[in-house]
Design a protein around this motif. Structure first.
Motif, PDB file in Angstrom:
ATOM      1  N   ASP A   1     -11.374   1.165   3.722  1.00  0.00           N
ATOM      2  CA  ASP A   1     -11.891   2.529   3.807  1.00  0.00           C
ATOM      3  C   ASP A   1     -13.179   2.633   2.986  1.00  0.00           C
ATOM      4  O   ASP A   1     -13.209   2.265   1.817  1.00  0.00           O
ATOM      5  CB  ASP A   1     -10.819   3.475   3.253  1.00  0.00           C
ATOM      6  CG  ASP A   1     -11.202   4.939   3.349  1.00  0.00           C
ATOM      7  OD1 ASP A   1     -12.338   5.243   3.757  1.00  0.00           O
ATOM      8  OD2 ASP A   1     -10.354   5.769   2.994  1.00  0.00           O
ATOM      9  N   LYS A   2     -14.268   3.132   3.618  1.00  0.00           N
ATOM     10  CA  LYS A   2     -15.554   3.229   2.914  1.00  0.00           C
ATOM     11  C   LYS A   2     -15.562   4.345   1.873  1.00  0.00           C
ATOM     12  O   LYS A   2     -16.417   4.366   0.982  1.00  0.00           O
ATOM     13  CB  LYS A   2     -16.690   3.427   3.916  1.00  0.00           C
ATOM     14  CG  LYS A   2     -16.922   2.190   4.759  1.00  0.00           C
ATOM     15  CD  LYS A   2     -18.016   2.397   5.788  1.00  0.00           C
ATOM     16  CE  LYS A   2     -18.172   1.126   6.612  1.00  0.00           C
ATOM     17  NZ  LYS A   2     -19.083   1.320   7.737  1.00  0.00           N
ATOM     18  N   GLY A   3     -14.625   5.274   1.977  1.00  0.00           N
ATOM     19  CA  GLY A   3     -14.472   6.328   0.972  1.00  0.00           C
ATOM     20  C   GLY A   3     -13.003   6.436   0.619  1.00  0.00           C
ATOM     21  O   GLY A   3     -12.355   7.435   0.913  1.00  0.00           O
ATOM     22  N   PRO A   4     -12.445   5.410  -0.007  1.00  0.00           N
ATOM     23  CA  PRO A   4     -10.988   5.332  -0.177  1.00  0.00           C
ATOM     24  C   PRO A   4     -10.411   6.417  -1.077  1.00  0.00           C
ATOM     25  O   PRO A   4     -11.065   6.894  -1.995  1.00  0.00           O
ATOM     26  CB  PRO A   4     -10.780   3.956  -0.798  1.00  0.00           C
ATOM     27  CG  PRO A   4     -12.058   3.644  -1.476  1.00  0.00           C
ATOM     28  CD  PRO A   4     -13.126   4.283  -0.645  1.00  0.00           C
ATOM     29  N   SER A   5      -9.181   6.755  -0.795  1.00  0.00           N
ATOM     30  CA  SER A   5      -8.408   7.647  -1.649  1.00  0.00           C
ATOM     31  C   SER A   5      -8.267   6.999  -3.024  1.00  0.00           C
ATOM     32  O   SER A   5      -7.988   5.805  -3.135  1.00  0.00           O
ATOM     33  CB  SER A   5      -7.020   7.852  -1.027  1.00  0.00           C
ATOM     34  OG  SER A   5      -6.053   8.132  -1.992  1.00  0.00           O
ATOM     35  N   GLU A   6      -8.475   7.783  -4.078  1.00  0.00           N
ATOM     36  CA  GLU A   6      -8.333   7.257  -5.446  1.00  0.00           C
ATOM     37  C   GLU A   6      -6.926   6.724  -5.681  1.00  0.00           C
ATOM     38  O   GLU A   6      -6.730   5.695  -6.328  1.00  0.00           O
ATOM     39  CB  GLU A   6      -8.662   8.357  -6.469  1.00  0.00           C
ATOM     40  CG  GLU A   6     -10.130   8.730  -6.514  1.00  0.00           C
ATOM     41  CD  GLU A   6     -11.021   7.589  -7.004  1.00  0.00           C
ATOM     42  OE1 GLU A   6     -10.624   6.876  -7.949  1.00  0.00           O
ATOM     43  OE2 GLU A   6     -12.110   7.400  -6.427  1.00  0.00           O
ATOM     44  N   THR A   7      -5.942   7.421  -5.155  1.00  0.00           N
ATOM     45  CA  THR A   7      -4.556   6.988  -5.336  1.00  0.00           C
ATOM     46  C   THR A   7      -4.305   5.669  -4.610  1.00  0.00           C
ATOM     47  O   THR A   7      -3.598   4.799  -5.119  1.00  0.00           O
ATOM     48  CB  THR A   7      -3.591   8.085  -4.843  1.00  0.00           C
ATOM     49  OG1 THR A   7      -3.914   9.307  -5.497  1.00  0.00           O
ATOM     50  CG2 THR A   7      -2.151   7.741  -5.145  1.00  0.00           C
ATOM     51  N   ALA A   8      -4.879   5.499  -3.423  1.00  0.00           N
ATOM     52  CA  ALA A   8      -4.696   4.254  -2.671  1.00  0.00           C
ATOM     53  C   ALA A   8      -5.275   3.062  -3.422  1.00  0.00           C
ATOM     54  O   ALA A   8      -4.754   1.944  -3.330  1.00  0.00           O
ATOM     55  CB  ALA A   8      -5.335   4.367  -1.301  1.00  0.00           C
ATOM     56  N   LEU A   9      -6.357   3.274  -4.191  1.00  0.00           N
ATOM     57  CA  LEU A   9      -6.992   2.183  -4.933  1.00  0.00           C
ATOM     58  C   LEU A   9      -6.083   1.581  -5.999  1.00  0.00           C
ATOM     59  O   LEU A   9      -6.352   0.494  -6.508  1.00  0.00           O
ATOM     60  CB  LEU A   9      -8.305   2.664  -5.573  1.00  0.00           C
ATOM     61  CG  LEU A   9      -9.450   2.943  -4.599  1.00  0.00           C
ATOM     62  CD1 LEU A   9     -10.626   3.574  -5.330  1.00  0.00           C
ATOM     63  CD2 LEU A   9      -9.871   1.673  -3.879  1.00  0.00           C
ATOM     64  N   GLU A  10      -4.984   2.262  -6.332  1.00  0.00           N
ATOM     65  CA  GLU A  10      -4.028   1.723  -7.305  1.00  0.00           C
ATOM     66  C   GLU A  10      -3.279   0.512  -6.755  1.00  0.00           C
ATOM     67  O   GLU A  10      -2.652  -0.213  -7.505  1.00  0.00           O
ATOM     68  CB  GLU A  10      -3.041   2.811  -7.722  1.00  0.00           C
ATOM     69  CG  GLU A  10      -3.699   3.954  -8.476  1.00  0.00           C
ATOM     70  CD  GLU A  10      -2.769   5.136  -8.684  1.00  0.00           C
ATOM     71  OE1 GLU A  10      -1.596   5.090  -8.227  1.00  0.00           O
ATOM     72  OE2 GLU A  10      -3.211   6.115  -9.313  1.00  0.00           O
ATOM     73  N   GLY A  11      -3.329   0.288  -5.454  1.00  0.00           N
ATOM     74  CA  GLY A  11      -2.710  -0.883  -4.859  1.00  0.00           C
ATOM     75  C   GLY A  11      -1.617  -0.532  -3.867  1.00  0.00           C
ATOM     76  O   GLY A  11      -1.215   0.622  -3.755  1.00  0.00           O
ATOM     77  N   PRO A  12      -1.114  -1.543  -3.148  1.00  0.00           N
ATOM     78  CA  PRO A  12      -0.129  -1.290  -2.100  1.00  0.00           C
ATOM     79  C   PRO A  12       1.289  -1.021  -2.604  1.00  0.00           C
ATOM     80  O   PRO A  12       2.089  -0.417  -1.899  1.00  0.00           O
ATOM     81  CB  PRO A  12      -0.161  -2.581  -1.265  1.00  0.00           C
ATOM     82  CG  PRO A  12      -0.607  -3.622  -2.228  1.00  0.00           C
ATOM     83  CD  PRO A  12      -1.551  -2.942  -3.178  1.00  0.00           C
TER      84      PRO A  12
END
Length: 201
Positions: A148-159
């Motif tokens: 995602d070119k503008g990823p969700s901050e929460t998603a950046l925490e990992g899978p």
């Protein structure tokens, strides 16, 4: 951590169970594994896979929804876009496309999404369905990916689930309170099985 086993069932609605059975059981080939009801109400279950079912409530007055293309953006209150059902082989994907078209249903061309190839159609209730074949060697469950070119901050925490985001359980349900009360499905095991029989008036 809870170990989930799949989608036990998705519950949809129909105003025409006969057409629904013809589509899901007879055209798609999903077994009708349970059915219960009374005048003005039915609840039937179709087996998608060993662990997954789709179920339909039949209620008087339910009408097919207006068809909306899968994934097309909308505004306002909204909860469901489409259902994607996996198939094992590429041949099965095209066999389904051929069956649906032969039965008069509109089906998209196959789309390559990188990790799956998919076709798109609608059931008689207007439910948007995607059928997907997984591309070999591209299993996003084994190797999660985020581009995602503008990823969700929460998603950046990992899978993986992040601990400490919700309160810990401090009052677990005591063993002697773990009681399940009788629900509608009890009829499946307390009444005679009518598969293959017509009700006499």
């Amino acid at each position: 951590m809870t170990k989930f086993t799949g989608i036990n069932h998705l519950a949809m609605a129909t105003g025409d169970m006969e057409k629904t059975i013809r589509f899901w059981r007879d055209l798609l080939g999903m077994r009708l594994v349970a059915g219960l009801g009374r005048p003005g109400f039915r609840h039937y279950f179709f087996e998608i896979s060993e662990n997954d079912c789709i179920a339909f409530f039949e209620w008087d007055g339910v009408e097919p929804v207006e068809k909306k293309d899968h994934g097309y953006p909308v505004r306002g209150p909204y909860v469901f876009d489409h259902l994607s059902i996996g198939v094992e082989t590429e041949k099965e994907l095209y066999d389904l496309k051929d069956k649906l078209e032969a039965a008069g249903f509109s089906v998209s061309d196959a789309m390559d999404h990188g990790f799956i190839h998919s076709i798109y159609a609608f059931d008689p209730n207007g439910i948007p369905i995607e059928f997907s074949w997984p591309v070999p060697g591209r299993d996003i469950r084994k190797t999660p990916v985020l581009v995602d070119k503008g990823p969700s901050e929460t998603a950046l925490e990992g899978p993986d689930p992040q601990p400490g985001q919700w309160p810990d359980v401090t009052k677990p349900t005591p063993q002697d309170w773990r009681v399940a009360f009788a629900g509608a499905g009890m009829d499946l095991f307390e009444k005679p099985n009518h598969f293959g029989k017509k009700e006499e008036n």
